[in-house]
Design an enzyme around this catalytic site. Structure first.
Site, short mmCIF file in Angstrom:
data_model
loop_
_atom_site.label_atom_id
_atom_site.label_comp_id
_atom_site.label_asym_id
_atom_site.label_seq_id
_atom_site.Cartn_x
_atom_site.Cartn_y
_atom_site.Cartn_z
N SER A 125 -29.05 57.90 13.09
CA SER A 125 -28.81 59.17 13.51
C SER A 125 -29.94 58.84 15.33
O SER A 125 -29.80 57.86 15.77
CB SER A 125 -29.78 60.35 12.94
N LYS A 177 -36.72 85.36 20.43
CA LYS A 177 -38.34 84.29 20.32
C LYS A 177 -38.81 84.25 19.65
O LYS A 177 -38.97 83.11 18.91
CB LYS A 177 -38.57 85.29 21.27
#
Length: 300
Positions: A125, A177
């Site tokens: 990764s 949010k």
């Protein structure tokens, strides 16, 4: 035999405390000497060396901060005596932006002098991402690499709190949010928005690997499903260039740079540690702890 009326020495009366004080004094001396050398710009491996050198950059463990690695790469780039660099990777990946910063530093360095990567146990990764701009990539046949993809992880405790009669309030100025707060479960809209964000980060990963490896994007995208592969499988997929050990990679780097015989080495980055950290390491005491808060995205 001890004479009557004489007193035992402090070391005899308090052997454990005396031993701790000796360790503290020794570590203070070592730390002072290391600080002196660092102030002069010397690093381990650079003392008493002259002529052409190779640099060895270690990328180890979780990639959570890139500053030390990037600084060291820049120092090797600016050192005219360093003719080539080995990037030794043993990392499962980590945070996205630091992986991208190391990628950019390796890419820039490779334009100035040859960079060859060598994989240890794992270079997956973010570890693969950071190293793929190298001119050549060596891996052991059993090294674990690739794992191209993005992962997000966070914990929600809203249901558990409800069982205890606790109802937290989270006020926001927009519906996205508070996405990922442990105090609320994700809404369908929030999950969709986060998946869109992750897809863009995934596309960046695929784009950069394809560019660095000089491969068609479709070939990278076809295997960018998070799968980890062995070094031997990675070679067949075109993700690495050769099977071999770190010693094999060093020999190839010497050929690339024209260095004959035993090569002088500058190795790093040197971990900057406080006196207390040095002391805790000497005493084998680990007082550190980590607590994840909120959510994070990883190339891991």
């Amino acid at each position: 035999m001890r004479m009557a009326g004489t007193k035992d020495r402090f070391s005899q009366r308090h052997p454990f405390l005396f031993g701790v004080l000796m360790i503290i004094l020794a570590m203070a001396l070592i730390t002072g000497v290391m600080a002196f050398f660092r102030a002069l710009g010397w690093t381990p491996g650079s003392l008493a060396l002259s002529g052409d050198k190779i640099g060895i950059v270690h990328v180890e463990g979780m990639i959570l901060d890139s500053s030390r690695v990037v600084r060291f790469i820049r120092s090797l780039e600016e050192d005219d005596s360093v003719k080539g660099v080995l990037l030794r990777v043993d990392s499962p990946g980590g945070s996205i932006a630091p992986s991208q910063e190391i990628y950019a530093a390796v890419k820039r360095l490779n334009q100035v002098k040859p960079v060859i990567a060598s994989y240890g146990t794992v270079a997956a990764s973010g570890g693969y991402y950071a190293s793929c701009p190298a001119r050549l990539i060596f891996a052991n046949s059993g090294s674990i690499t690739a794992s191209i993809g993005v992962m997000a992880e966070f914990v929600t405790v809203a249901d558990a709190m409800e069982k205890f009669g606790i109802r937290p309030e989270v006020l926001t100025t927009g519906k996205f949010k508070a996405a990922g707060t442990p105090l609320r479960n994700l809404t369908d809209a929030q999950r969709e928005q986060m998946l869109g964000l992750m897809q863009d980060l995934h596309d960046q990963f695929v784009d950069d690997v394809a560019e660095a490896r000089g491969m068609e994007r479709a070939r990278i995208a076809a295997i960018a499903d998070g799968r980890a592969v062995t070094g031997r499988q990675a070679l067949a997929l075109g993700l690495i260039d050769r099977l071999g050990t770190q010693a094999d990679a060093v020999e190839e780097l010497k050929k690339e740079t024209g260095i004959e015989g035993r090569a002088a080495v500058i190795e790093g980055p040197v971990e900057e540690r406080t006196f207390v950290q040095e002391l805790m390491g000497a005493l084998k005491i680990d007082l550190s702890s980590s607590l994840k808060q909120g959510w994070s995205f990883y190339y891991k």
